[in-house]
Design a protein around this motif. Structure first.
Motif, mmCIF file in Angstrom:
data_model
loop_
_atom_site.group_PDB
_atom_site.id
_atom_site.type_symbol
_atom_site.label_atom_id
_atom_site.label_comp_id
_atom_site.label_asym_id
_atom_site.label_seq_id
_atom_site.Cartn_x
_atom_site.Cartn_y
_atom_site.Cartn_z
ATOM 1 N N GLN A 30 51.111 48.058 -2.660
ATOM 2 C CA GLN A 30 50.031 48.238 -1.688
ATOM 3 C C GLN A 30 49.006 49.263 -2.150
ATOM 4 N N GLY A 31 49.457 50.307 -2.805
ATOM 5 C CA GLY A 31 48.543 51.346 -3.259
ATOM 6 C C GLY A 31 47.531 50.849 -4.272
ATOM 7 N N TYR A 32 47.855 49.771 -4.962
ATOM 8 C CA TYR A 32 46.964 49.223 -5.982
ATOM 9 C C TYR A 32 46.144 48.037 -5.454
ATOM 10 N N PHE A 33 46.702 47.288 -4.514
ATOM 11 C CA PHE A 33 46.076 46.048 -4.067
ATOM 12 C C PHE A 33 45.288 46.180 -2.770
ATOM 13 N N LYS A 34 45.384 47.322 -2.077
ATOM 14 C CA LYS A 34 44.818 47.407 -0.732
ATOM 15 C C LYS A 34 43.292 47.240 -0.703
ATOM 16 N N ALA A 35 42.601 47.568 -1.789
ATOM 17 C CA ALA A 35 41.134 47.470 -1.796
ATOM 18 C C ALA A 35 40.637 46.062 -2.124
ATOM 19 N N ILE A 36 41.538 45.150 -2.481
ATOM 20 C CA ILE A 36 41.143 43.782 -2.831
ATOM 21 C C ILE A 36 40.889 42.995 -1.546
ATOM 22 N N GLY A 37 39.782 42.261 -1.507
ATOM 23 C CA GLY A 37 39.408 41.512 -0.311
ATOM 24 C C GLY A 37 40.331 40.351 -0.010
ATOM 25 N N ASN A 38 40.241 39.849 1.247
ATOM 26 C CA ASN A 38 41.067 38.723 1.692
ATOM 27 C C ASN A 38 40.289 37.408 1.751
ATOM 28 N N GLU A 39 39.058 37.400 1.240
ATOM 29 C CA GLU A 39 38.232 36.199 1.331
ATOM 30 C C GLU A 39 38.848 35.039 0.545
#
Length: 282
Positions: A176-185
């Motif tokens: 989560q610490g690495y992927f949280k900034a990736i969008g959900n589009e």
């Protein structure tokens, strides 16, 4: 088979014990190791153990220390550390069974081959192997090796079993610490279809023999040339692949279309003749 086993002991399932031997399934690759050399003399550089303000020290004056605060250490003797090691038990208790795909890839560390220790152990070994295969399960347990208790999994592999050492939970960083900034589009259907087509075109059965460490190969070639050149400097430019830059959908769409159109036939089939480049539409 290697002369020395990584671990010898018994796999225990309830009241059933199976004597086994465990061997490393992997080996070190053909890596290139460099040493630091004193250029004027051509001799290898050695390192001394030194203490700030004291200078070089004898090896027998060195002990292990654990830093509890900045500059403060708890000193430990070798025999104290040895006494604290987990007793090297010779039993792998299968305490749990999980679905084959349930363990995240992050936890797997290193594989080992497991074989029955003798003919008497073979029948029980085969029963365990086939029971795991039929249930599509992986056995979980812990073994003690060189004073450290390791979490391991056990699963069928051909006529044998494979034991894989696993990392403990506190050894794996959370994603989560690495992927949280990736969008959900969600991507557009056209882009997704093009990317899927490109994946399909490059799909083939995995064959590890098809891949080589190109950096190691290049270094070996460089070393051989350097030997012949008798010290003369050798610099060879390596062509880097072009990297497409751009953040808009038009660039991505164009790049995917170009990639799909330029893909060759799968490696296992005879290569098709290269077609002439298509003319651009007006």
């Amino acid at each position: 088979m290697p002369a020395r086993a990584y671990w010898q002991g018994q796999i225990r399932l309830a009241l059933v014990s199976i004597p086994v031997e465990v061997y490393a399934a992997t080996k070190s690759g053909a890596t290139i190791a460099f040493h630091q050399i004193h250029e004027p003399s051509g001799k290898r550089i050695n390192y001394e153990k030194v203490v700030q303000g004291v200078g070089p020290v004898d090896r027998d004056e060195i002990v292990k220390g654990y830093e509890v605060s900045k500059g403060n250490y708890v000193l430990l003797e070798d025999d104290e550390i040895e006494a604290a090691k987990v007793e090297s038990r010779k039993t792998l208790d299968l305490v749990q069974f999980v679905d084959a795909g349930e363990i995240d890839v992050f936890y797997f560390e290193k594989p080992y081959y497991v074989v029955p220790a003798d003919d008497l152990a073979e029948e029980a070994f085969i029963v365990l192997r086939e029971a795991l295969r039929k249930a599509n399960k992986v056995g979980i347990g812990q073994i003690s090796v060189r004073g450290r208790e390791q979490l391991v999994s056990l699963k069928p592999c051909g006529k044998g079993l494979v034991l894989e050492t696993l990392r403990y939970e506190d050894e794996v960083r959370q994603a989560q610490g690495y992927f949280k900034a990736i969008g959900n589009e969600k991507p557009s259907k056209d882009l997704l279809d093009l990317a899927t087509t490109l994946i399909d075109q490059r799909s083939a059965p995995f064959d590890a023999g098809e891949f080589h460490d190109r950096y190691v190969d290049a270094l070996k070639t460089l070393i051989a040339k350097k030997q012949k050149a008798k010290g003369k400097k050798i610099l060879e430019d390596v062509e880097e692949p072009e990297v497409a830059r751009g953040s808009n959908v038009i660039d991505l769409m164009a790049a995917l279309k170009k990639s799909v159109g330029s893909e060759k036939a799968p490696a296992k089939k005879p290569a098709a003749k290269k077609a002439a480049p298509a003319k651009k539409r007006a």
